[in-house]
Design a protein around this motif. Structure first.
Motif: not given
Length: 73
Positions: A3-4, A6-12, A22-25, A30-31
């Motif tokens: 979560g942290e 994602c909040d810091r913009g480290k996950v795209l 966010r759900d994924i399919l 994922i980066r």
């Protein structure tokens, strides 16, 4: 931790910042910026329930890996 990151913009997800909820399919890219390197992978399958490590490794395809040998998925 996720979560942290994602909040810091480290996950795209497909090139866009994503929230941890966010759900994924299958088919999404994922980066993750791990600070020590970047890992980019495609989700191939989302199994139901618990799976073995060997089976889990068939559920994604790594496209770019700058992590170094000390990190494992």
């Amino acid at each position: 931790m996720a979560g942290e990151a994602c909040d810091r913009g480290k996950v795209l997800l497909n090139g866009a910042p994503v929230k941890a909820s966010r759900d994924i399919l299958p088919g999404v890219m994922i980066r993750i910026d791990l600070g020590s390197g970047v890992l980019e992978f495609e989700v191939v399958a989302l199994p139901e329930g618990n799976v073995s490590r060997a089976e889990a490794q068939t559920c994604y395809r790594i496209h770019h890996d700058e992590r170094g040998s000390r990190f494992f998925i």
